[in-house]
Structure formats: C-alpha cells, structure tokens
Design an enzyme around this catalytic site. Structure first.
Site, PDB file in Angstrom:
ATOM      1  CE  LYS A  49      -3.828   2.000   2.689  1.00 32.49           C
ATOM      2  NZ  LYS A  49      -4.751   1.776   3.813  1.00 32.49           N
ATOM      3  CB  SER A  66      -7.988   3.913   3.048  1.00 31.75           C
ATOM      4  OG  SER A  66      -7.207   3.245   3.987  1.00 31.75           O
ATOM      5  CB  SER A  75      -8.431   1.120   5.940  1.00 33.73           C
ATOM      6  OG  SER A  75      -9.124   2.335   6.084  1.00 33.73           O
TER       7      SER A  75
END
Lengths: 104, 483
Positions: free
Chosen positions: B79, B154, B178
């Site tokens: 990420k 997210s 997330s």
C-alpha cells in the site's frame, strides 16, 4: 450544538487551511453542511453516561521504553533533504518569518 | 489467468521445485498489471526494474540452497502508505506526489528480508481516509468484480490488485476497517492484528492510536505466512509491543471447540449478508463450535467515538505537511503563513481537510471536554465491554459490512453515509483487538465478508477458526472473471 461560519473560520485558521476555489461561499456552505452532519454522528456519544470514567488515550497500558544513553548516528542528512522544496546550505528557505510591521 | 497457483504455500512449492522461477513469476504479474490494471487503477507506482532484479536475486538465493527465506521470490504489492526507499510514496495525495523516502518502513524491510519481491505501490484513499478508494489524487480504484463499483477503502488498491490476480498478496493498513472492509467487498481475507503487533515505523501516520499494518491475502493460511514475516518488536516504534511472536502457521491447525459470540447489531445488514452469516454459523456449529447471541450496546456507539479520536489524531499528525521541508509547496508565497496555508489547502483533498477540521474542532478549547475527553471515556467503556464479552466467548462474529460493494459516487453525497461503511469494523481498532474478514458468500455476483474479533494478541485463535472455515467452504477461492 452546530458549527457556524465564525467557528468554521476559526477552525480553518487553527488548521492552516483556507478555501482555494473562487466560489468560496458555495464551498463554505458545503463544508458547514458536511461538518454539522459529522457532528450529529459524533453527538450520538451523548447517549452514554461516562461520569467518572477514566479517559483512555491508547489501547495499550504500556510505558515508553527507553534506549541506552549512547550516541548513535542518525540518518544521512543529504538523503533526508534530497526532496526539499528549497534549500540553501542545509537550511530550508521560506519567506521571511519575522516582519518589521507584522500584520498579525 | 490461472496457470500459476494462488496460495503462497503452493507458489513457494512451485518455486522450490523449479516448476517456475521467481523471474518468470514476477514477469507474469508485471505483464498482468500492464494488461489489466488500466481497468482498475490499483497501482500508483509499478517498480518493474527493481522487481526484476529482486526476482533474479531471489532465484540466486534459492539456487544456493541454504537459508531460503519463507517468502523467497514471491511477488507482493505494498500500500502506498509504507515508506519505500528510493521509490515514490504518495499516500495518494498531491501533498506527497514525488516524495521519495530515504528509508524503508519496518514492514517493507521485513518482507524484503523474508525474500518477497515488491511489484509496486498500490492506490488508496488519501492518507488512509476513506472507505471506497474514491478519495485518491490519482483517480478512483475500481472493483474487479464489477468495475462500476468501488473496491472499498482505504486499502482499495491493494484489494483490487489482489482480487484481479495482479499480485500474490498485498500489505494494507487498518485504522477503522481499511483492510477488512475492502477485503469483504473484494472477496479476500484480511487480518488486522492487535495494536502494537506490527511496527508502525515508516507507516505514514493517520491516527497513531488506531493505525495498524494488515495483510490482504487469498486465505487465512496466507495471512499466517505474511503475519509471521511482519510481526515483532521494533525499537524504532515505541508502541510496538515487545512480546514474542506466535507461530501463526502452526496455529492454523484445527482449533478446539470454541464459543462463538454473534453480535446481534453486527447482523443488521442487508438480507444477503445476514443469510450468509447464518449459513456460515451452521457450518461452524457442525464443526463443533458453540454459538451464542450477544448484545454490545457500547460497542455499537464506537463510530461516534472513532470520528472524534481519529480526526483529532489526524489533525495532529497531518500538521507536519506544511510545504517547508518536503512535499508540495505552493508558488509565490507572500509570507510564511501564506506558504503553509496554501501548500496545505492546494494539495490536501476535501475529505482530508474535512477530517482535519473535525479534529481541530473537538480539540479546541471550549469543546475539548464535551468531545475529545468524552470520546476517550467511551473508548474505555468499549474496551471493557469487549473484555467482559470475552469472559464468555472466544471469538465475536458478525458481518464485516452492511452490504456489498456500492457504485462509484453512490455514497458521495453525504460523508457520514460513507463513514457508516465501517460501523462494524471500527470498535476493534478502538480496543486494539485483532480482527479478520473472510469471504462468506456472494450476492448478485458480489462478495460478502464475515467479521471475526478475538482478544488482544489472539491472532492465532482467529487464524485457526478462519482456516478451519476455509477448509469446509470455498467462498475464498472465488475470483472475478478477467478477460
């Protein structure tokens, strides 16, 4: 309790934010609407009686660990400053901070 | 699309028996990314050259034969919130566009040491604030199951990339859900470990008392593999606990009979989710576990406390982005104040600014007690409610989300409608407890997730139950049709 324009302007000053779009009144209206909706969500907390409850800052009950008081090399300054917007002799340059006649 | 196995253990066996080399494996993923990612926009940066050299190095290590690390040669994605030395790290924000960290996050370092090959950095909601990956300065991410829909957020980029078969596993982070919510919307397995289990050094901060690195994988078994590599104390993160790391792979073996507590509120979802969970409960009961139903009224209000605390912490954490030392700096600043205000205002997205303002509000004098202090008190009550529940049950269960992946733009009208995506996942972050989402069903061709929460440091227990469920069900093996 709701956030009005005066409070919003104060919050923006504190947070170092300002509207950038040209139509600031529309943006402000939207911002107020969204903030007050979030506030309603937050205010649901009031349903709970928290009298006498110890606030909890952190999920862990830990003590700050300390390291040995020994000099260590830190990160490479040149590598750290590589992406700086403006640099002179290792200093980050910015517009003059202290003015003769300050408007603040 | 499936000439290569999808599980990490099978991939590792293929590599060990020379059925495929890491170079070939890496090249396969890189070409898939090139061919398919324009549909999903799951990667912000693809590191083709360094992936190829890391793969080559992994093959040499394997050839030499001694001390071959567990993840040797396996291609993963990170990420774009984890600092990667020499590689752009943007947090999907204009503020950090072009920012190149001079160091690796501990998570990145550890996975590298274990031999993983980094394919690139995945898209996300800006600064980890969002539940749909629509709040990215680099464009929204699309769900491989239906590209008109969101992958969740997210960690939407990591989830979409894995679901589409563009990597073997991915790292994610989870502050309010997330990693778990995108896993549920994309048919993947997510593990958010206990707070402090994985070092946050180099993990760009959103809310320091809530953030935790997480794993996105195709199975609980794979989650155990990744967690083993990532977990452990780190003197560079003082909130990373100095507790020995369990043998998570050993923990996968059939668990003894557990008492499973179904949280009634967590079934308040659409019909398909509730039905899927009930079906799963029957499967688990058949496997020897005992089901009870419980209510957690304080936990149900977690979302309110969360938006106070997370926003307050983010207002503090994002104060560093001022255009002075790194990141975006506005042009022609008239004063130091103008420089800071415009650098922030011109580069931080609307959702980020909104949360900073909420945080500033709850911390400002006159409101601090009514909001921030109150939220901290509610946080303690929530922790206590969980502790009490765990006296009678071993794992808490419910739906991960209230429904399937929604359409892009569907929840944009009201930010608070979006916030409710994390209704069930948030409390585990407040209490610092380990939690997982595992695929549990499908509804109109879209995945559904089941949420599991365990007591502090009981990741092994979660993995054991999830793994057992995945041996008697096949939801986690479903993949979207990609052609």
């Amino acid at each position: 309790m709701s956030i009005d324009v005066t409070v919003l302007e104060k919050l923006m000053r504190l947070a170092y934010l300002a509207p950038v779009a040209d139509d600031t009144s529309q943006a402000q209206k939207r911002a107020l609407k969204n903030l007050n909706e979030a506030l309603s969500l937050i205010q649901q907390m009031n349903a709970v009686d928290t009298k006498g409850v110890e606030p909890m800052a952190h999920p862990l009950d830990i003590v700050q660990p300390l390291r040995e008081d020994k000099v260590q090399t830190s990160v490479d300054r040149e590598a750290l400053q590589k992406g700086a917007p403006e640099l002179r002799d290792g200093f980050y340059t910015v517009p003059r901070v202290v003015e003769e006649d300050s408007e603040r | 699309m499936s000439e290569i196995p999808s599980s990490l253990s099978a991939l590792s066996r293929y590599l060990a028996t020379s059925k495929i080399s890491s170079v070939e494996l890496t090249e396969t993923f890189l070409s898939r990314i090139r061919e398919y990612d324009s549909r999903y926009n799951s990667f912000i940066t693809v590191t083709e050259e360094s992936a190829r050299s890391a793969a080559k190095e992994a093959d040499s290590i394997r050839a030499r034969g001694n001390n071959v690390p567990a993840l040797c040669g396996i291609p993963i994605a990170h990420k774009d919130l984890f600092c990667t030395r020499g590689v752009n790290t943007t947090c999907a924000s204009r503020m950090l566009e072009g920012y190149v960290p001079p160091f690796d996050a501990t998570v990145v370092e550890r996975l590298k040491t274990h031999g993983a090959v980094m394919l690139g950095k995945t898209n996300m909601d800006e600064f980890a604030m969002g539940s749909s990956n629509e709040h990215s300065a680099f464009g929204a991410v699309r769900n491989p199951w239906d590209t008109d829909r969101v992958p969740g957020g997210s960690s939407g980029g990591s989830a979409a990339a894995l679901a589409a078969g563009l990597c073997a596993a991915a790292t994610a982070t989870d502050t309010g859900g997330s990693a778990r919510q995108p896993a549920a919307l994309c048919g993947l397995t997510a593990l958010k470990p206990s707070y402090g289990r994985i070092s946050r050094y180099g993990m760009i901060a959103f809310a320091s008392s809530l953030d935790q690195a997480s794993t996105l994988t195709r199975s609980a078994e794979d989650a155990a593999w990744l967690l083993s590599a990532m977990a452990g104390s780190d003197e560079r993160d003082s909130t990373c606990v100095d507790v020995p790391v369990d043998d998570y792979r050993a923990a996968l073996n059939n668990p003894s009979a557990m008492r499973l507590g179904v949280v009634n509120d967590w079934l308040d979802a659409d019909q398909a989710s509730a039905t899927a969970i009930e079906d799963a409960l029957l499967v688990l009961e058949k496997a020897g576990h005992k089901i009870t139903r419980i209510d957690l009224p304080r936990v149900a209000l977690g979302i309110s406390a969360y938006y106070v605390l997370a926003c307050a912490e983010c207002a503090s954490n994002l104060a560093r982005y001022d255009g002075v030392r790194y990141g975006y700096r506005c042009q022609d600043a008239r004063s130091i104040e103008d420089l800071m205000v415009r650098s922030r205002s011109e580069s931080l997205g609307a959702e980020v600014q909104r949360r900073i303002l909420i945080g500033t509000f709850v911390l400002s004098s006159g409101y601090y007690d009514a909001y921030y202090r109150k939220a901290q008190q509610l946080r303690r009550l929530i922790c206590e409610e969980f502790k009490k529940a765990f006296e009678d049950v071993d794992i808490l269960i419910g739906a991960t989300t209230t429904g399937v992946a929604f359409r892009l733009g569907e929840k944009s009208a009201s930010p608070t409608e979006m916030y409710r995506e994390d209704l069930y996942t948030i409390p585990a972050n407040l209490a610092g407890l380990p939690a997982m989402s595992v695929p549990v069903g499908m509804s109109s061709g879209l995945p559904l997730g089941m949420h599991l929460v365990a007591p502090y440091l009981e990741e092994g227990r979660l993995l054991a139950l999830a793994n057992q469920f995945q041996q008697v069900s096949d939801w986690h093996t479903r993949t979207p049709a990609i052609s």
